[in-house]
Design a protein around this motif. Structure first.
Motif, mmCIF file in Angstrom:
data_model
loop_
_atom_site.group_PDB
_atom_site.id
_atom_site.type_symbol
_atom_site.label_atom_id
_atom_site.label_comp_id
_atom_site.label_asym_id
_atom_site.label_seq_id
_atom_site.Cartn_x
_atom_site.Cartn_y
_atom_site.Cartn_z
ATOM 1 N N VAL A 168 0.957 -0.940 -0.241
ATOM 2 C CA VAL A 168 -0.355 -0.078 -0.123
ATOM 3 C C VAL A 168 1.163 0.972 0.307
ATOM 4 O O VAL A 168 0.388 2.177 -0.791
ATOM 5 C CB VAL A 168 -1.057 -0.399 1.252
ATOM 6 C CG1 VAL A 168 -2.121 1.505 1.394
ATOM 7 C CG2 VAL A 168 -1.824 -1.289 0.810
ATOM 8 N N THR A 169 1.959 1.386 0.648
ATOM 9 C CA THR A 169 2.678 2.126 0.691
ATOM 10 C C THR A 169 3.810 2.795 -0.592
ATOM 11 O O THR A 169 3.681 3.908 -1.321
ATOM 12 C CB THR A 169 3.872 2.133 1.756
ATOM 13 O OG1 THR A 169 3.018 2.234 2.930
ATOM 14 C CG2 THR A 169 4.600 3.409 2.072
ATOM 15 N N LEU A 170 4.320 1.830 -0.839
ATOM 16 C CA LEU A 170 4.603 1.594 -2.173
ATOM 17 C C LEU A 170 3.578 2.351 -3.854
ATOM 18 O O LEU A 170 4.077 3.088 -4.543
ATOM 19 C CB LEU A 170 5.100 0.226 -3.049
ATOM 20 C CG LEU A 170 5.617 0.073 -3.891
ATOM 21 C CD1 LEU A 170 6.862 0.950 -4.455
ATOM 22 C CD2 LEU A 170 5.813 -1.804 -4.858
ATOM 23 N N LEU A 171 2.209 1.805 -3.653
ATOM 24 C CA LEU A 171 1.224 1.994 -4.511
ATOM 25 C C LEU A 171 0.951 3.659 -4.442
ATOM 26 O O LEU A 171 1.107 4.797 -5.077
ATOM 27 C CB LEU A 171 -0.247 1.745 -3.655
ATOM 28 C CG LEU A 171 -0.456 0.271 -5.053
ATOM 29 C CD1 LEU A 171 -1.246 -0.521 -4.442
ATOM 30 C CD2 LEU A 171 -0.091 0.214 -6.309
ATOM 31 N N ALA A 172 1.422 4.313 -2.790
ATOM 32 C CA ALA A 172 0.783 6.167 -2.246
ATOM 33 C C ALA A 172 2.191 6.652 -2.817
ATOM 34 O O ALA A 172 1.922 7.843 -3.722
ATOM 35 C CB ALA A 172 0.874 5.634 -0.867
ATOM 36 N N ILE A 173 3.331 5.769 -2.928
ATOM 37 C CA ILE A 173 3.888 6.583 -3.215
ATOM 38 C C ILE A 173 4.124 6.713 -4.921
ATOM 39 O O ILE A 173 4.469 7.843 -5.394
ATOM 40 C CB ILE A 173 5.662 5.709 -2.558
ATOM 41 C CG1 ILE A 173 5.826 6.197 -1.209
ATOM 42 C CG2 ILE A 173 6.505 7.215 -3.604
ATOM 43 C CD1 ILE A 173 6.572 5.377 -0.615
ATOM 44 N N ALA A 174 3.785 5.611 -5.658
ATOM 45 C CA ALA A 174 4.041 5.494 -7.073
ATOM 46 C C ALA A 174 2.953 6.266 -7.489
ATOM 47 O O ALA A 174 3.358 7.655 -8.382
ATOM 48 C CB ALA A 174 3.644 3.988 -7.438
ATOM 49 N N TYR A 175 1.930 6.873 -6.650
ATOM 50 C CA TYR A 175 1.379 7.589 -7.068
ATOM 51 C C TYR A 175 1.497 8.896 -6.976
ATOM 52 O O TYR A 175 1.173 9.909 -8.170
ATOM 53 C CB TYR A 175 -0.768 7.538 -6.515
ATOM 54 C CG TYR A 175 -0.974 8.593 -6.798
ATOM 55 C CD1 TYR A 175 -2.136 8.339 -7.752
ATOM 56 C CD2 TYR A 175 -1.882 9.577 -5.662
ATOM 57 C CE1 TYR A 175 -3.649 9.537 -8.135
ATOM 58 C CE2 TYR A 175 -2.731 10.886 -5.937
ATOM 59 C CZ TYR A 175 -3.416 10.300 -6.841
ATOM 60 O OH TYR A 175 -4.604 11.435 -7.593
ATOM 61 N N LEU A 176 1.920 9.568 -5.972
ATOM 62 C CA LEU A 176 2.045 10.845 -5.545
ATOM 63 C C LEU A 176 3.465 11.576 -7.083
ATOM 64 O O LEU A 176 3.719 12.480 -6.985
ATOM 65 C CB LEU A 176 2.963 11.121 -4.327
ATOM 66 C CG LEU A 176 1.269 10.568 -3.089
ATOM 67 C CD1 LEU A 176 2.803 10.420 -1.930
ATOM 68 C CD2 LEU A 176 0.734 11.844 -2.999
ATOM 69 N N ILE B 295 3.429 10.000 -9.724
ATOM 70 C CA ILE B 295 2.995 9.453 -11.235
ATOM 71 C C ILE B 295 2.150 10.749 -11.027
ATOM 72 O O ILE B 295 2.132 11.589 -12.642
ATOM 73 C CB ILE B 295 2.563 8.421 -11.685
ATOM 74 C CG1 ILE B 295 4.137 7.701 -11.560
ATOM 75 C CG2 ILE B 295 1.667 8.700 -12.941
ATOM 76 C CD1 ILE B 295 3.067 5.818 -12.152
ATOM 77 N N SER B 296 1.786 11.490 -10.418
ATOM 78 C CA SER B 296 -0.016 12.337 -10.262
ATOM 79 C C SER B 296 0.605 13.247 -11.046
ATOM 80 O O SER B 296 -0.192 13.605 -12.605
ATOM 81 C CB SER B 296 -0.540 12.100 -9.154
ATOM 82 O OG SER B 296 -1.779 13.363 -9.270
ATOM 83 N N PRO B 297 1.558 14.041 -10.489
ATOM 84 C CA PRO B 297 2.131 15.590 -10.738
ATOM 85 C C PRO B 297 2.559 15.583 -11.912
ATOM 86 O O PRO B 297 1.758 16.097 -13.296
ATOM 87 C CB PRO B 297 3.107 15.864 -10.501
ATOM 88 C CG PRO B 297 2.756 15.452 -9.323
ATOM 89 C CD PRO B 297 2.461 13.865 -9.069
ATOM 90 N N ILE B 298 3.283 14.078 -13.330
ATOM 91 C CA ILE B 298 3.781 14.601 -14.502
ATOM 92 C C ILE B 298 2.913 14.246 -14.978
ATOM 93 O O ILE B 298 2.177 14.944 -16.553
ATOM 94 C CB ILE B 298 4.395 12.727 -14.187
ATOM 95 C CG1 ILE B 298 5.448 13.100 -13.390
ATOM 96 C CG2 ILE B 298 4.908 12.679 -16.185
ATOM 97 C CD1 ILE B 298 6.402 12.078 -13.404
ATOM 98 N N THR B 299 1.545 13.205 -14.899
ATOM 99 C CA THR B 299 0.055 12.866 -15.884
ATOM 100 C C THR B 299 -0.880 14.561 -15.798
ATOM 101 O O THR B 299 -1.475 14.807 -16.656
ATOM 102 C CB THR B 299 -0.578 11.687 -15.534
ATOM 103 O OG1 THR B 299 -1.139 11.892 -14.285
ATOM 104 C CG2 THR B 299 0.217 10.940 -15.941
ATOM 105 N N ALA B 300 -0.173 15.018 -14.464
ATOM 106 C CA ALA B 300 -1.707 16.126 -14.621
ATOM 107 C C ALA B 300 -1.309 17.219 -15.583
ATOM 108 O O ALA B 300 -1.429 17.999 -16.130
ATOM 109 C CB ALA B 300 -1.403 16.636 -13.450
ATOM 110 N N LYS B 301 0.797 17.149 -15.090
ATOM 111 C CA LYS B 301 0.965 18.931 -15.897
ATOM 112 C C LYS B 301 1.410 18.140 -17.273
ATOM 113 O O LYS B 301 1.152 19.518 -18.312
ATOM 114 C CB LYS B 301 3.234 18.443 -16.342
ATOM 115 C CG LYS B 301 3.847 19.152 -16.461
ATOM 116 C CD LYS B 301 5.298 19.033 -16.117
ATOM 117 C CE LYS B 301 5.965 20.377 -16.798
ATOM 118 N NZ LYS B 301 7.394 19.550 -17.045
ATOM 119 N N ARG B 302 1.618 16.815 -17.833
ATOM 120 C CA ARG B 302 0.644 16.667 -19.453
ATOM 121 C C ARG B 302 -0.356 17.348 -19.956
ATOM 122 O O ARG B 302 -0.560 17.663 -21.345
ATOM 123 C CB ARG B 302 1.250 15.561 -19.611
ATOM 124 C CG ARG B 302 1.439 14.785 -21.277
ATOM 125 C CD ARG B 302 1.735 13.477 -21.073
ATOM 126 N NE ARG B 302 3.145 13.269 -20.703
ATOM 127 C CZ ARG B 302 3.650 12.129 -19.833
ATOM 128 N NH1 ARG B 302 2.917 10.830 -19.334
ATOM 129 N NH2 ARG B 302 4.635 11.780 -19.943
#
Length: 58
Positions: free
Chosen positions: A14-22, A24-31
């Motif tokens: 769960v921690t790994l998923l949360a860190i991955a989301y944190l 990847i999320s800004p990168i996709t939002a910027k794109r």
């Protein structure tokens, strides 16, 4: 781990998923934002081109 292994590994997962989301999320939002701005700019360019063409026909 005295029988707590599944809980511990689930927490790691769960921690790994949360860190991955944190990460990847800004990168996709910027794109997405950049693509939206490009799309808006193309619309403005087409509108300006249409106005330019109309003014030349007069």
């Amino acid at each position: 781990m005295s029988g707590h292994g599944p809980y511990v590994w689930a927490c790691y997962f769960v921690t790994l998923l949360a860190i991955a989301y944190l990460l990847i999320s800004p990168i996709t939002a910027k794109r997405k934002l950049i693509n939206d701005i490009k799309k808006q700019q193309r619309i403005v360019d087409v509108q300006n081109q249409d106005l330019s063409d109309q003014s030349k026909s007069w």
